[in-house]
Design an enzyme around this catalytic site. Structure first.
Site, short mmCIF file in Angstrom:
data_model
loop_
_atom_site.label_atom_id
_atom_site.label_comp_id
_atom_site.label_asym_id
_atom_site.label_seq_id
_atom_site.Cartn_x
_atom_site.Cartn_y
_atom_site.Cartn_z
N THR A 41 6.39 23.12 -5.94
CA THR A 41 6.20 23.37 -7.37
C THR A 41 5.76 24.80 -7.62
OG1 THR A 41 5.63 21.05 -7.78
CG2 THR A 41 4.93 22.65 -9.43
N HIS A 44 8.74 26.96 -7.51
CA HIS A 44 9.49 26.88 -8.77
C HIS A 44 8.86 27.79 -9.82
CE1 HIS A 44 12.46 23.77 -7.93
NE2 HIS A 44 11.52 23.05 -7.32
N CYS A 97 -4.62 4.93 -21.89
CA CYS A 97 -3.32 4.29 -22.12
C CYS A 97 -3.26 2.96 -21.37
CB CYS A 97 -2.18 5.20 -21.70
SG CYS A 97 -2.04 5.46 -19.90
N CYS A 100 -3.33 3.40 -17.48
CA CYS A 100 -4.65 3.81 -16.97
C CYS A 100 -5.62 2.65 -16.98
CB CYS A 100 -5.19 4.97 -17.81
SG CYS A 100 -4.48 6.59 -17.42
N ILE A 176 7.46 17.29 2.77
CA ILE A 176 7.16 15.92 2.37
C ILE A 176 8.06 14.94 3.12
CG2 ILE A 176 7.10 14.30 0.44
CD1 ILE A 176 6.34 16.62 -1.38
N VAL A 287 9.29 7.41 -7.65
CA VAL A 287 7.92 7.67 -7.19
C VAL A 287 7.43 8.98 -7.82
CG1 VAL A 287 6.44 8.13 -5.21
CG2 VAL A 287 8.30 6.46 -5.02
#
Length: 345
Positions: A41, A44, A97, A100, A176, A287
């Protein structure tokens, strides 16, 4: 304080020495960062691609993979004390929410990303809610603790399904993907095959315990399956590449009733032969992030029961040499890259 900042709306990340130290709220913890790791990330964001331009406000302190020590705690925080070695969950959730409140915080529709939507950990200090702080046991090295975020992605994906005795295909040999392969072997998979077109990373997959690492640009995956004595298809697929062609091949070699967990994000719409999914009765699971905090518990437990991830950390630099770290990550010839802030443990 010193921090790496996305300071301009263009390619690059810049070191700044006058970034304000973040304030500590009553429910927050300030962490002094000792080591950081570079995530895909972050690359990116460095490249300032289309996703970054739509997502990241500028200026922004980036980074979300780290280990450090508690520097200060908010007035209402009782669970942590200064000096404790910790890392942190990079997804800050709303807590209110439906998901959660049901304990499914990884599915919060209001998730805010550390180092993406709020100040991150490529900094001397990072502040996160106390609920996001995770204590690191003494027997886990800093280099491994610094990569708990991507290790968590690998764990969440790999452990989506029962792997004991199963044949597993991992598409994508990035950090990963190779950690997911190591996890699959650790928990009892029979054959773990990793595919990619990057020979450097395929070699890393072998070092991480893959049964076979296959360059699909020049090797026949079905021939490899035959060599392994596989009479049917793969039982479990872990899609880590974000590549449409890899996903289509994955569907083709799955066994009937197979299960697929998808972590890789394809850059755009991809043609998929859905008859492969329907007639084979495949299960697909998307995922995102880590289950809070069952994934973290399992990460620690696997490390303490013998899972060895040391090979995935291939490069180490001082934070002042961060540019070299980003250059290595962008080259595709690395596993995880760790940056040292020069703080004594």
């Amino acid at each position: 304080m010193k921090a790496l900042v996305k300071a301009k709306r263009e390619e690059g990340i810049w070191m700044q020495h006058d970034v304000p130290v973040p304030e500590v709220g009553v429910h927050d913890v300030m962490i002094r960062v000792t080591k950081s790791a570079i995530c895909g990330t972050d690359v990116h964001i460095y490249n300032w691609d289309e996703w970054s331009q739509k997502t990241v406000p500028v200026p922004m302190v980036v980074g979300h993979e780290y280990v450090g020590r508690v520097e200060r705690v908010g007035a209402e925080v009782e669970a942590f004390r200064p000096g404790e070695r910790v890392s942190g969950e990079g997804h800050v959730t709303c807590g209110f929410c439906r998901n959660c409140r049901a304990g499914r915080r990884h599915l919060c529709r209001h998730t805010v990303g550390v180092g993406v939507n709020r100040p991150g950990s490529f900094a001397e200090y990072v502040v996160i809610p106390a609920d996001n702080v995770y204590r690191i046991p003494d027997d886990i090295p800093d280099d491994i603790a610094a990569i708990f975020d991507p290790f968590g992605n690998a764990t969440h994906t790999a452990l989506s399904f029962d792997l004991v005795g199963e044949d597993v295909l991992v598409t994508g040999a990035g950090p990963i993907g190779v950690m997911a392969a190591a996890i699959a072997r650790h928990v009892g998979a029979r054959h773990v095959v990793v595919t990619d077109v990057n020979d450097y990373r395929l070699d890393l997959a072998r070092r991480m315990g893959a049964s076979r690492a296959v360059n699909v640009a020049r090797e026949d995956l079905r021939a490899v399956m035959s060599e392994l004595g596989m009479r049917e298809g793969f039982d479990v697929g872990l899609e880590m590449s974000g590549n449409g062609r890899a996903f289509r091949q994955l569907l083709e070699v799955m066994n009937h009733g197979g299960r697929i967990a998808l972590l890789g994000i394809m850059p755009g719409p991809e043609p998929i032969d859905w008859s492969q999914v329907v007639f084979k009765g495949l299960q697909l699971k998307g995922v995102y992030g880590r289950e809070m905090y069952e994934t973290w518990y399992k990460m620690v437990a696997m490390l303490q029961s013998g899972l060895d991830l040391s090979a995935v950390v291939t490069h180490r630099f001082s934070i002042d040499d961060f540019q070299q770290g980003f250059d290595v990550m962008r080259s595709g010839r690395s596993g995880k890259v760790v940056l040292d802030w020069g703080v004594a443990r």
